[in-house]
Scaffold this active site. Sequence first.
Site, PDB file in Angstrom:
ATOM      1  N   TYR A   1      -3.292  -0.085  -8.831  1.00  0.00           N
ATOM      2  CA  TYR A   1      -1.881  -0.059  -8.443  1.00  0.00           C
ATOM      3  C   TYR A   1      -1.328  -1.476  -8.632  1.00  0.00           C
ATOM      4  CZ  TYR A   1       2.040   1.153  -5.216  1.00  0.00           C
ATOM      5  OH  TYR A   1       3.257   1.401  -4.613  1.00  0.00           O
TER       6      TYR A   1
ATOM      7  N   LYS B   1      -1.320   2.763 -12.006  1.00  0.00           N
ATOM      8  CA  LYS B   1       0.046   3.003 -11.596  1.00  0.00           C
ATOM      9  C   LYS B   1       0.761   1.667 -11.682  1.00  0.00           C
ATOM     10  CE  LYS B   1       3.480   3.567  -8.400  1.00  0.00           C
ATOM     11  NZ  LYS B   1       3.999   3.293  -7.052  1.00  0.00           N
TER      12      LYS B   1
END
Lengths: 313, 313, 313, 313
Positions: free
Chosen positions: C141, C169
């Site tokens: 992330y 992500k």
Amino acid sequence: MANLPLPKGFKGIVPPLCTPFTEDHEVDTASLERLVNFQIEGGVHGLFALGSTSETALLTDKQRATVLEVVVKTTAGRVPVLAGAIDTNTSRAIDQAQTAKQAGVSALVVTPPFYARFSQAEVIEHYRQVRAELDLPVMAYDIPVAVHLKLERATVIQMAQEGIIAGLKDSSGDEANFRGVVMERNRLGLNDFSIFTGSELIVDGAFLWGADGCVPGLGNVDPAGYARLYKLARSEDWAATRLEQERLYRLFSIINAATVGRTGPTASALGGFKTALMLRGIIATNVMGRPMTRYNQAEVERVRAILVEAGLL
Amino acid sequence: MANLPLPKGFKGIVPPLCTPFTEDHEVDTASLERLVNFQIEGGVHGLFALGSTSETALLTDKQRATVLEVVVKTTAGRVPVLAGAIDTNTSRAIDQAQTAKQAGVSALVVTPPFYARFSQAEVIEHYRQVRAELDLPVMAYDIPVAVHLKLERATVIQMAQEGIIAGLKDSSGDEANFRGVVMERNRLGLNDFSIFTGSELIVDGAFLWGADGCVPGLGNVDPAGYARLYKLARSEDWAATRLEQERLYRLFSIINAATVGRTGPTASALGGFKTALMLRGIIATNVMGRPMTRYNQAEVERVRAILVEAGLL
Amino acid sequence: MANLPLPKGFKGIVPPLCTPFTEDHEVDTASLERLVNFQIEGGVHGLFALGSTSETALLTDKQRATVLEVVVKTTAGRVPVLAGAIDTNTSRAIDQAQTAKQAGVSALVVTPPFYARFSQAEVIEHYRQVRAELDLPVMAYDIPVAVHLKLERATVIQMAQEGIIAGLKDSSGDEANFRGVVMERNRLGLNDFSIFTGSELIVDGAFLWGADGCVPGLGNVDPAGYARLYKLARSEDWAATRLEQERLYRLFSIINAATVGRTGPTASALGGFKTALMLRGIIATNVMGRPMTRYNQAEVERVRAILVEAGLL
Amino acid sequence: MANLPLPKGFKGIVPPLCTPFTEDHEVDTASLERLVNFQIEGGVHGLFALGSTSETALLTDKQRATVLEVVVKTTAGRVPVLAGAIDTNTSRAIDQAQTAKQAGVSALVVTPPFYARFSQAEVIEHYRQVRAELDLPVMAYDIPVAVHLKLERATVIQMAQEGIIAGLKDSSGDEANFRGVVMERNRLGLNDFSIFTGSELIVDGAFLWGADGCVPGLGNVDPAGYARLYKLARSEDWAATRLEQERLYRLFSIINAATVGRTGPTASALGGFKTALMLRGIIATNVMGRPMTRYNQAEVERVRAILVEAGLL
């Protein structure tokens, strides 16, 4: 031949021209002529002289005048010529703009002032005064990495509505905001307001979102590639547009061929373009503006390998 | 009268002179003369023209030459005059430096180049070339808030050892590193290398740590205060030095009298100095360099109240 | 019902679920159930609990466990559930991950550690150890606005090649680099490595470039819109994809309905989502995690007006 | 023995204790006991556990409780013990604070919340709620390098006036503003409000300006040095204070003995302290919290050389 006025709703590929130097750091006019012709023959729609990629901040006023003279004369009205008027305050930017106007350029590209720190209201005043002094269209040049101030969306839209600026060149790297400017332009029906991206690695996306054009530094090295990408985007063949952009993305690795530390970030990027142009036979040297470090032999070889792989050598 | 050479191991209070403007944005030479005399009569040890506080980035080249001419002539050899040679590249900085030399200044104060991004090695090259061209002492001017690059300690020390620079003006706000530079200078026995702080609110500390001098923007408004502070520091009466600094700290609130948003950070700070000088009768207007916003009447009144409380009006 | 394993090459729309609160700042489980069902019925392909939009950093460990329990149970295997394991060090992230695993989630979403400052090598070590401890796929992330460190492209690719992470992500806002990660993934044939963008305003572009999915905070408010956008992108109807994205872009203005100063940037953005969900009848309150400020009545009315104009009310 | 309440107007040297680890990353309680005794025998006036230097962000909750238990018990009321309550939101910070209170600490040291982005108003709310829940004095901990938010001067002063906080620990590096806080405290007669600097390299200056104390990370390695510095400053022997600070400044170079890249900035700094403590025989290992890199043998030797030169080995 007379200069070309900037068309309303100007569109297309407008490379920010590198400024070739001789070994003793003077503008290499013969190389610059070749570079201009190389670009136009590659199919670009305009030329941008004295931008960041042109090492404008690395030139003297006299060198700037020389560049404009050579570019306008060599272009000979084939495409519009845009000229940067980039300086630390309004009076100086106006001086730069007047030189450009005398050289016969089609439009000005103006950054916010820099070194000191300004409010958005003061920045609007900068553009208002430059525009009032010159009878030339002005494009706002958003480049926070250089001037350390972001042109806010509301600032750009207000200036567009008031007729202070005819367009935007966005090199901020903030694509979400860029798209917001495009949408707001469309919503307000400001159809003649031209929006160009300087994000040369995601131009397919920018065109999908409604951008009018691109100012790709990498266009110096492969103008035909960006012209092709533009044509594909206009025809809305997005799969092919993407493939062309990916090819150009791979080519972009020439900007990382320098050794970090010895060379600063600007010399690494622009030196990559210049070295590639030298290897392609367009310009004579890869000399950089003082005090920037030039690519050395090992770094030149790295660029050569990339060009060979890209089929450009 | 001949100009004064910069003494080896130069020391003291060297205010960065504000540049007074007429209502139509020209250099107000009569006001500038008064300002120079006001400073020297206040007891300062040198004058710094064309620094950040001078709005150098807001002046044209012609205005810069005018400023230097007036300052050198009015100073008339009473104290050394230092001149900024602040520009985006080496050639331009050398041009600025040559104008300064012709005007008869004692030394140059040179920032790293800006707009483009440079490595420390390129910055050293900048100083090396400026120094090589000019037969004048050069002080390095560390001001990351304006040029967005920090002069690293190793860079400063290397240039001091090689004789490229004669001193440092540190406006970085990094006091721990500042002290490290002073200690390294002392360790290496570079006794003639002058170290000045631009952190005008903690000058007592800087003197305690071994700084040679200060370049206080606020000195424009109260030169006698900083001269007194210097004398107290030299006599090592630290308690009294602290009290004088605290008085000057309170006075510094004039820089926050502008309304945020309308006015940018630079116009707020320098406009506070100019407004105070106008209210004290030294300069004629509080006009700022274009495109900066001038203090309005309500803001002028706020400055007046601070000056009254400080006993300066 | 058993949890769903994360499919290889996971794709689609995965909203980062808001965490609804009761008036006394506890997790409002009934609202959360409605929100989960609203998302799945809207056609999303997965759910991301305990992300930044979930105010994870505003929850206690007990509240985090409650959220996961409710989300996994309500989802009931209809779509994969991803859970954030976001903490300041490796041991703490592993603790968070173990709670998530016990709750039966399909995969973990892990940021770099924060508060302290780490090298890329240390960040890789963080992911390596989390992965080694848990028998669950890990997505990296990248969210520098929260952890103040960028996951460099080389870091992501190395971890993908070593099998440490199953996907990315990217909420960095650096679209050019994002595309570079996608291209490098493709070049290396890492076909099962899933790349999601968190840039919810340019998702059409991201899909054009080859992204697999999107994690749109705004998806909370209009999951069907993002599901439609995804379907259009998959069918390569780029003109229609763009129009859907533009509609969603306009809706995004709900995040600016708060008053700057009283409310911080995070409370403004997430409070806009929560207020819209409250007005749409999905969640009961717009209470924010302590110490964040909740939208007041005037701000709620501004959000209402935007929803009405968008036809969502 | 009972814990010591924080004296009103608390003053002096309060080292932020390193947290020693065993080879398997558990708290090394025997080493921690030695470290506590070493500090108190060195003459410090308080101990700060669970600060940034303590690698608090690298510990689990259980390890934090262990640290506090050992520190409070070993201190045995000889000096006040302050404990960090550092977490991403108000509820979590209160949980940390309650653990600290149960352990018997004298006061709390609380940063703004982090990961999400907050307004100053929200930050004040954070402190207000922590203070309301706990019957312990709270010091505000200003450390923007870790939490990426600056505690503005007005915020600190408002909280001091309202009695929310009993003091400030300023690790912002903004010395001019630090002095402004001290002056404003004095002007308002908030005599019991304690102001500590975390700028361990210019403590002589901070004392000259009116600071009450210092929280020096380097104090771990040489507590007697900082205690001596404090005594000299209190006696207003500024020349001697400066010399002691310069000696400690030179010692500080132990934090740069790590190789950049392999090791991140935090591991380099705190690893330098830990390695020095290991070499001095106070703690058993130089193991760092996961995922940080530990000093390797070559780096240990560099630290050893500095300690030998400093006469500390």
